[in-house]
Design a protein around this motif. Structure first.
Motif, PDB file in Angstrom:
ATOM      1  N   THR A 878       0.841  -1.198   0.000  1.00 16.46           N
ATOM      2  CA  THR A 878       0.000   0.000   0.000  1.00 16.46           C
ATOM      3  C   THR A 878       0.875   1.246   0.000  1.00 16.46           C
ATOM      4  O   THR A 878       0.605   2.220  -0.708  1.00 16.46           O
ATOM      5  N   LEU A 879       1.922   1.207   0.803  1.00 18.03           N
ATOM      6  CA  LEU A 879       2.823   2.352   0.886  1.00 18.03           C
ATOM      7  C   LEU A 879       3.397   2.678  -0.494  1.00 18.03           C
ATOM      8  O   LEU A 879       3.432   3.838  -0.912  1.00 18.03           O
ATOM      9  N   VAL A 880       3.802   1.644  -1.212  1.00 15.03           N
ATOM     10  CA  VAL A 880       4.392   1.867  -2.538  1.00 15.03           C
ATOM     11  C   VAL A 880       3.344   2.441  -3.499  1.00 15.03           C
ATOM     12  O   VAL A 880       3.608   3.416  -4.215  1.00 15.03           O
ATOM     13  N   ASP A 881       2.144   1.860  -3.489  1.00 15.11           N
ATOM     14  CA  ASP A 881       1.077   2.398  -4.350  1.00 15.11           C
ATOM     15  C   ASP A 881       0.834   3.879  -4.051  1.00 15.11           C
ATOM     16  O   ASP A 881       0.759   4.720  -4.948  1.00 15.11           O
ATOM     17  N   ARG A 882       0.697   4.157  -2.761  1.00 12.28           N
ATOM     18  CA  ARG A 882       0.380   5.544  -2.372  1.00 12.28           C
ATOM     19  C   ARG A 882       1.531   6.487  -2.717  1.00 12.28           C
ATOM     20  O   ARG A 882       1.313   7.638  -3.092  1.00 12.28           O
ATOM     21  N   LEU A 883       2.744   6.005  -2.577  1.00 16.32           N
ATOM     22  CA  LEU A 883       3.904   6.844  -2.897  1.00 16.32           C
ATOM     23  C   LEU A 883       3.894   7.229  -4.380  1.00 16.32           C
ATOM     24  O   LEU A 883       4.130   8.381  -4.750  1.00 16.32           O
ATOM     25  N   TYR A 884       3.602   6.259  -5.233  1.00 16.14           N
ATOM     26  CA  TYR A 884       3.529   6.543  -6.671  1.00 16.14           C
ATOM     27  C   TYR A 884       2.410   7.530  -6.969  1.00 16.14           C
ATOM     28  O   TYR A 884       2.578   8.464  -7.763  1.00 16.14           O
ATOM     29  N   LEU A 885       1.261   7.318  -6.326  1.00 17.39           N
ATOM     30  CA  LEU A 885       0.144   8.244  -6.572  1.00 17.39           C
ATOM     31  C   LEU A 885       0.513   9.651  -6.128  1.00 17.39           C
ATOM     32  O   LEU A 885       0.257  10.634  -6.811  1.00 17.39           O
ATOM     33  N   ARG A 886       1.112   9.713  -4.964  1.00 19.89           N
ATOM     34  CA  ARG A 886       1.441  10.998  -4.383  1.00 19.89           C
ATOM     35  C   ARG A 886       2.465  11.770  -5.219  1.00 19.89           C
ATOM     36  O   ARG A 886       2.363  12.988  -5.380  1.00 19.89           O
ATOM     37  N   LEU A 887       3.453  11.044  -5.748  1.00 21.45           N
ATOM     38  CA  LEU A 887       4.528  11.718  -6.477  1.00 21.45           C
ATOM     39  C   LEU A 887       4.254  11.774  -7.978  1.00 21.45           C
ATOM     40  O   LEU A 887       4.544  12.778  -8.626  1.00 21.45           O
TER      41      LEU A 887
END
Lengths: 988, 423
Positions: A878-887
């Motif tokens: 989830t962290l990786v998914d959210r990081l990509y979305l965020r950046l």
């Protein structure tokens, strides 16, 4: 509701001066007196109150702005008196009382002066030699330290204190301070700043300080207490300022309503531009798509596939770029050398004055175009006055002619439309284009959750209403209008910081005709953010000619740069046109100085016909006159201008008149170019050099702009909601197709990139105040304070021509260097015609990979937004998914996700350090931090201090102790890579 | 288009200016009489603030700041060139005067720091319509880097417009560093990133670089180029600790180290290096020696002397002096008389700029000023003349036109090289 109260409180234009108020209960009454304040260093005896508002406590740092005209910032008198008064009831006893302010100040209790700070600006400037930057560094050793969490005086404040006995009864307390006092020798004011104008007290037996308060509000006067108070009050000031501008504008509603009527009448009296019907098979959201589709369908119908043999020279790909680079400077547009145009096939075939037809298809030997490239005779060879073409390029031209000089209207590959961009790509694009930032996780989530068919339009409307809309347009107008304030001594073409006027205009979504009118009236403050600041051009002997060049290009698409010194060789503008325009702005005849000329013998040296002609000898005087009769009849001003006798107002009316269709078209084209990546006229500031690709669409857009009341946002909405804007990019394109079948990736603007990097990572945008004269020791003609920057456009140039470390601003520099390689200019002595054209260069990836600013963004410090983010309880996937979305506003690909998870999974469960070691206690007693300012910059200690600040800036904030270092470093490496992703550099 | 080479890729193409090309560029000029030197590199030392020529390279009768007696504030020494004297704090350079020409008769009319700095860098008064390039950018533009794989123009000092490329465009600008410790901005990471971390970063980035869009793949190409430059080949140039301790010591403090770095950059193939001296630590004022600023000028001059003389001998030892033109520039000079505070004001009507090495026929000094170096007596040299001399020494025709929009701009504003310096 709130607004009404403030309007009643503010009485900026009160014809009758107000009498001093009897303190109202529970509030601090702040009065500003512009009249009756002596110019010498004495207190006024009969100052007249010209404005009044209320505050909660005795804590001031900025006054509401004074607005004049239709709502532009103006200066108050130099000096002015600011008086804060209230009835205050302190408990009986002996309390410590502090008075602090930037200007001289005094505190009166029941009419008796109890505290007073000195009139010492002149002493510091002259005796202590702040004038030359020679104030000793140890002057800063004198400061008050009145308790364990006592707030030290910020630079440039005067302070004093005493223990006073209070009876316990309500008492009248009055704080008076002077702003904008004069430097006695030059009579130039110091900047009219309040600094921190406060009255504070510490109750008997206590070490804690509070701002003096007449009511129920309690504000602790500590660093934290003040920061929260100031942040809250700034929002209130903004509300007051907005209301004050609205009031000023409403006072002129009568005239501007008449202007709207005139515009409507003009539209009614003139031909509407019919919207073509949609050819079959084309998608459309609105009329824009009809115009574009009709054109594409027509080109497709005319397209002759026989003309394109495989392997033959492609005009658009191979020949046109050569022409653009080597020929178009002289052979494009209405005014060309030798009468030869090479921008249209018919013109090239017709030829120029000397050689007859330039091109004979299939016959290179008979084509003068080729022969001119080949000849060795320096008088004949082209391009004139520069190096010959490379042999390979000449061969290409030969082959192209031999093959028949095929010259299609549009590039071949560009007839198919791309489908709409996917939702997330659209969201990132439109968010960057409107508010200059990438979307937040919350915005992404809301958009993904919305399945309604009009979700894109809803997003557009939300973004158009976002106050950050103004930020995204700032860099553009600062470039186009050459906003160029310098922090210290003037250099070339410095202006006032009229960025603040631009920003307020965008915040208010001022109609574009009003925007231009305010600018050209040059009213208000020149040094503190009014449009008068546009009228300044330091070190320039004809400032208004410089402004004329900017105005004609910005609003009429007429390039007049060359006309400063001679009739333009490649444009139709004459020197006289520019000086007539300059005279309109100057409101009097303007003399042509010798510097605005070139000696004719110089020009004719060498035999070639002179490229330019000087038609106005130096010394000629040119009277105000409207040089653009082709756009608008000068008589129009008589009925349309608010003050027809005022040449600036006439000029504004003639430019913004509905009859002047050119103006509306230029503005519509500017907005179009920004969003579509290519103008309908390709150079928004120079229409003479390019043809109009879609004349009907342009005319229709311009009329819509007029119909909307010159509403920038309405025009933006039209374009953003079109299918054409929302289409997917064509990956093969490096520039949008001229038929707008598909957008190309657009280079991101420097400010968009930097602001988005900070926003996406959640790292605070924190730089030194953008000012060299931090302690306000220099008169206002040689110092500008651009304040606290929260977005990239707010930075300025330190112009450290003297290489003095003490004059650098290290954190500004760290961000400025990134901005500059992506096209931002710290100094803008001249204007840019439209969107910046920035080329890729190796410093861009270098600074993103290794620069100081990026090291702040990559390192997980305590204040970093991603530090909180990675500590959230969630699966690593989830962290990786959210990081990509965020950046990157997208989910990772399967490979990207597997790779990142693989790096972050080891140690993930134990990433948090549950009991981080407590921060080291401060070494030694608390002391006031030393500061470097112009006043002391010559001292060696100032240099050493700044060098230390520079190292500190380079080091950045330390990594957080809350994360296990090994895992943190791995996360930082992933973050580094994501921030270096090439997709950051373009709006896709 | 992918641009695999450095910023000044296009400049190398332009470097091959041929004589017929030059003739055509300005048929009216007497091109055939233009001298042409063979220097390959240029190190431009900038003394911001206004170096006092009378206390350094154009000394006159002894005066005294204590008694406010006009004249040179230090003793005079003979140089290796008979009849030419420097001041005592310049003694080391004086012994090398056969490699030096002090151009003592430079002049202009601008007494303000920023504007004069711009003038000495660009050779043109500021203009409302054109931003002129510095002569460093012009040299970078005309000749590119000596070795293709390094930048053409490096600045050791603070970025500013005067030093910039103006209308030539950012491609012909500089890469800069503000101190010799931290390396050039963008090429030396702030945090030490060891092999494993660097590997991790690159492997993650690689996945992001494979986009099909042409614009993104060309950016990825630039990324690989930046990575190469940040790699050991070029960055070892900045490792001054590879130099012998004695040599580093001879160069002196931070300014000397900058000069040493310049020599290393010359060896690495950089075409033009501007080194700023003014750190204003020694006397606060740097070279802007008003009032008290003058009191510690002696140390400042000595620092210059050590660095300048060591740079000359070091380049000589490495057989690079004939290929490397050293220029010392400053925005203006200072008068022989003292102000009320015992310092000196500004003097733009007559001051000294210095040339050394670069294969020129040096003569210790060129041009003569009066007994307080206040007025020019013979051989006036304008700033455009001085620039023309530099360009000619670098094999560039100073009359050639550069394009500024649709307007041709000659490299210098009518400057004529000092022919006496060309063999």
């Amino acid at each position: 509701m709130v607004r009404l109260v403030f309007v009643l409180c503010l009485a900026a234009t009160a014809a009758v001066p107000l009498r001093s108020a009897v303190p109202a209960a529970g509030v601090v009454t702040v009065e500003i007196c512009e009249e009756g304040v002596p110019k010498d260093a004495t207190w006024p005896t009969e100052a007249k109150v010209t404005e009044r508002y209320t505050e909660d406590v005795f804590g001031l740092f900025e006054l509401p702005h004074k607005y004049v005209g239709t709502g532009v910032r103006a200066d108050r008198a130099f000096p002015s008196l600011v008086r804060a008064s209230a009835t205050v009831q302190l408990p009986a006893g002996k309390h410590r009382v502090l008075l602090r302010s930037r200007g001289p100040a005094r505190l009166l209790v029941e009419g008796k002066t109890v505290l007073e700070t000195p009139f010492d600006h002149a002493r510091i400037y002259t005796t202590l030699r702040a004038v030359g930057g020679e104030v000793l560094f140890n002057e800063q050793d004198k400061y008050l330290n009145l308790g364990p969490d006592f707030r030290f005086a910020p630079p440039g404040n005067r302070e004093t204190w005493a223990t006073l006995e209070f009876s316990g009864a309500p008492q009248t307390v009055v704080l008076e301070t002077l702003i904008g006092v004069l430097e006695p020798r030059s009579k130039t004011p110091f900047r009219p700043e309040l600094g921190e104008t406060v009255a504070a007290f510490s109750p008997a037996g206590s070490e804690t300080w509070y701002l003096l308060s007449p009511g129920t509000r309690t504000v602790r006067y500590t660093d934290e207490g003040w920061a929260a108070y100031e942040a809250e009050r700034r929002l209130r000031l903004e509300t007051m300022n907005t209301a004050a501008r609205a009031t000023r504008r409403a006072e002129h509603a009568g005239y501007w309503n008449r202007r709207r009527d005139a515009a409507r009448a003009y539209l009614q009296a003139t031909r509407e531009e019919p919207v073509p019907s949609l050819p079959p098979g084309f998608p459309a959201h609105n009329a824009i798509d009809h115009f574009l589709a009709a054109r594409i369908a027509k080109v497709a119908a005319d397209y002759d596939p026989k003309a394109a043999k495989p392997g033959s020279v492609d005009f658009h790909r191979e020949i046109k770029p050569l022409f653009e680079a080597k020929c178009y400077q002289c052979h494009q547009g209405a005014k060309v050398k030798g009468g030869l145009r090479l921008d249209l096939r018919t013109e090239a075939l017709a030829g120029g004055n000397a050689d007859g037809p330039a091109l004979v298809p299939h016959q290179p030997a008979k084509s003068p175009l080729l022969q001119r490239l080949l000849t060795t005779d320096p008088d004949e060879r082209m391009p004139a006055m520069s190096d010959p073409l490379a042999a390979a390029d000449i061969e290409l031209v030969r082959r192209w002619i031999a093959e028949g000089a095929v010259w299609p209207d549009f590039a071949r590959q560009s007839l198919a439309l791309t489908p709409p961009a996917d939702d997330l790509t659209f969201l990132r694009r439109v968010t960057l284009d409107t508010i200059g930032l990438v979307p937040t996780e919350a915005e992404i989530a809301a958009f993904r959750a919305d399945r309604s068919p009009d979700r894109r339009t809803k997003v557009i409307d939300r973004l158009l209403a976002d106050p950050r809309w103004a930020d995204q347009w700032m860099g553009y107008w600062m470039d186009v209008l050459a906003e160029n304030p310098n922090l210290i001594n003037p250099t070339l073409n410095n202006t006032g910081p009229f960025r603040w006027w631009i920003h307020e205009s965008l915040r208010d979504n001022k109609p574009l005709d009003l925007f231009v009118t305010e600018l050209l009236r040059l009213e208000g403050s020149d040094r503190f953010g009014g449009p008068a600041g546009f009228g300044v051009a330091s070190q320039n002997d004809v400032p208004m000619a410089a402004k004329g060049v900017i105005v004609s290009s910005a609003f009429l698409g007429v390039e007049m740069k060359c006309a400063r010194c001679h009739d333009s060789p490649t444009h139709t503008s004459k020197q006289k046109d520019l000086f007539s325009l300059a005279a309109l702005l100057a409101q009097k005849p303007v003399k042509v100085p010798t510097t605005s000329s070139v000696p004719m013998d110089h020009l004719t040296a060498g035999g070639r016909k002179a490229l330019v002609e000087v038609t106005l000898p130096p010394g000629s005087e040119v009277a105000p006159a409207w040089p653009f009769a082709a756009f608008c009849d000068e008589q129009t001003a008589a009925t349309l201008a608010e003050q027809p006798d005022n040449t600036r107002d006439r000029l504004a009316a003639l430019i913004t008149a509905p009859q002047n269709e050119r103006f509306a078209q230029v503005m519509a084209n500017r907005i179009w170019e920004r969003f579509m990546g290519r103008g309908i006229v390709e150079l928004p500031g120079d229409w003479e050099k390019a043809s109009v690709s879609h004349p009907e669409l342009l005319r229709w857009l311009a009329r819509e702009l007029v119909r909307s009341g010159y509403d920038l946002k309405a025009m933006a909405r039209l374009i953003l909601t079109s299918h054409a804007y929302q289409r997917a990019v064509d990956p093969a394109l490096s520039a949008p197709s001229p038929l707008f079948t598909a957008p190309a990736p657009r280079r991101i603007g420097a400010e968009q990139l930097v602001d988005s990097l900070f926003a996406a990572t959640g790292k605070p945008f924190s730089v030194e105040p953008v000012v060299i004269d931090l302690d306000s020791a220099r008169p206002m003609n040689v110092s500008i304070d651009l304040g606290i920057a929260r977005r990239a456009w707010m930075l300025g140039s330190t112009s450290n021509e003297r290489d003095r470390p003490s004059l650098s601003l290290p954190r500004n520099q760290a961000i400025g260097e990134v901005l500059e390689v992506f096209g931002w200019r710290a100094e803008r002595p001249d204007a840019i015609g439209g969107t910046r054209r920035v080329e890729g260069n190796v410093l861009q990836p270098a600074l993103i990979a290794n620069g100081t600013m990026m090291s702040w963004l990559v390192r997980l410090s305590d204040d970093h937004g991603l530090t909180r983010f990675v500590l959230e309880d969630q699966a690593v996937e989830t962290l990786v998914d959210r990081l990509y979305l965020r950046l990157l506003t997208r989910l990772p690909s399967a490979r990207e996700k597997a790779h990142a998870v693989g790096l972050l999974k080891p140690g993930y469960a134990n990433r948090e350090v549950k009991t981080p070691p407590p921060p080291a206690p401060p070494a030694g007693p608390r002391t006031r931090p030393k500061y470097v300012s112009w006043s002391n910059h010559m001292s060696p200690e100032a240099n050493l201090e700044r060098v230390e600040q520079n190292s500190a800036a380079r080091r950045g904030e330390p990594p957080t102790a809350r994360l296990e270092p090994g895992w943190r470093e791995r996360f930082e490496d992933v973050l580094w890579a994501l921030l270096n992703a090439p997709e950051w550099t373009h709006v896709m | 288009m992918n641009r695999r080479t450095f910023l000044s890729h296009a400049a190398t193409a332009a470097a091959a200016a041929t004589l017929p090309g030059l003739l055509r560029a300005n048929p009216g000029a007497q091109v055939l009489s233009l001298p042409k030197g063979k220097a390959e590199h240029c190190i431009f030392i900038w003394l911001g603030g206004g170096m006092s020529q009378i206390d350094t390279f154009d000394p006159k009768k002894r005066g005294s700041s204590k008694t406010r007696t006009a004249g040179t504030d230090y003793d005079l020494v003979d140089t290796a060139v008979p009849g030419v004297k420097f001041t005592e704090p310049m003694a080391k350079s004086a012994r090398l005067a056969e490699q030096i020409t002090v151009v003592r008769t430079v002049h202009h009319t601008i007494g303000e720091h920023g504007l004069a700095t711009n003038f000495v860098h660009t050779g043109r008064p500021v203009s409302g319509s054109t931003i002129y390039p510095s002569f460093g950018s012009i040299i970078a533009h005309e000749r590119g880097a000596v070795y293709e794989k390094v930048p053409a123009y490096l600045l050791i000092g603070y970025p500013n417009v005067s030093r910039g490329p103006g209308f030539l465009g950012p491609k012909h600008g500089y890469i800069y560093l503000t101190d010799t410790e931290s390396g050039p901005a963008g090429f030396s990471p702030v945090d030490r990133i060891d092999g494993e971390r660097a590997q991790r970063r690159q492997s993650t980035l690689k996945l992001l670089q494979g986009r099909e869009e042409e614009s993104l793949s060309s950016y990825a190409e630039l990324q690989r180029e930046a990575l190469r430059l940040a790699g050991p080949d070029f960055m070892r140039t900045f490792k001054l600790d590879q130099e012998p301790a004695a040599l580093r010591q001879a160069y002196g403090g931070e300014f000397g180290q900058r000069c040493l770095l310049s020599r290393r950059l010359v060896q690495a193939g950089v075409r033009f290096i501007e080194v700023s001296h003014n750190l204003n630590f020694i006397n606060g004022a740097g070279w802007d020696t008003h009032n008290a600023g003058h009191q510690n000028q002696y140390g400042l001059v000595q620092e210059l002397d050590s660095a300048f003389s060591t740079l000359i001998t070091d380049l000589q030892d490495k057989k690079l002096l004939d290929k490397t033109l050293i220029v010392i520039g400053t925005e203006f000079g200072r008068p022989g008389s003292f102000d009320a505070g015992g310092g000196r004001g500004h003097q733009e009507r007559s001051f000294s700029l210095i040339l050394a090495g670069g294969g020129l026929k040096h003569r210790g000094a060129y041009g003569v000023t009066d007994d307080l170096s206040a007025k020019i007596v013979e051989n006036r040299v304008s700033v455009p003349d001085f620039h023309a001399t530099i360009h000619a020494a670098m094999g560039i025709d100073p009359t050639k036109n550069l394009g500024a929009g649709s307007r041709p701009v000659p490299i210098t504003d009518g400057g004529k090289p000092i022919t006496a310096l060309f063999a």
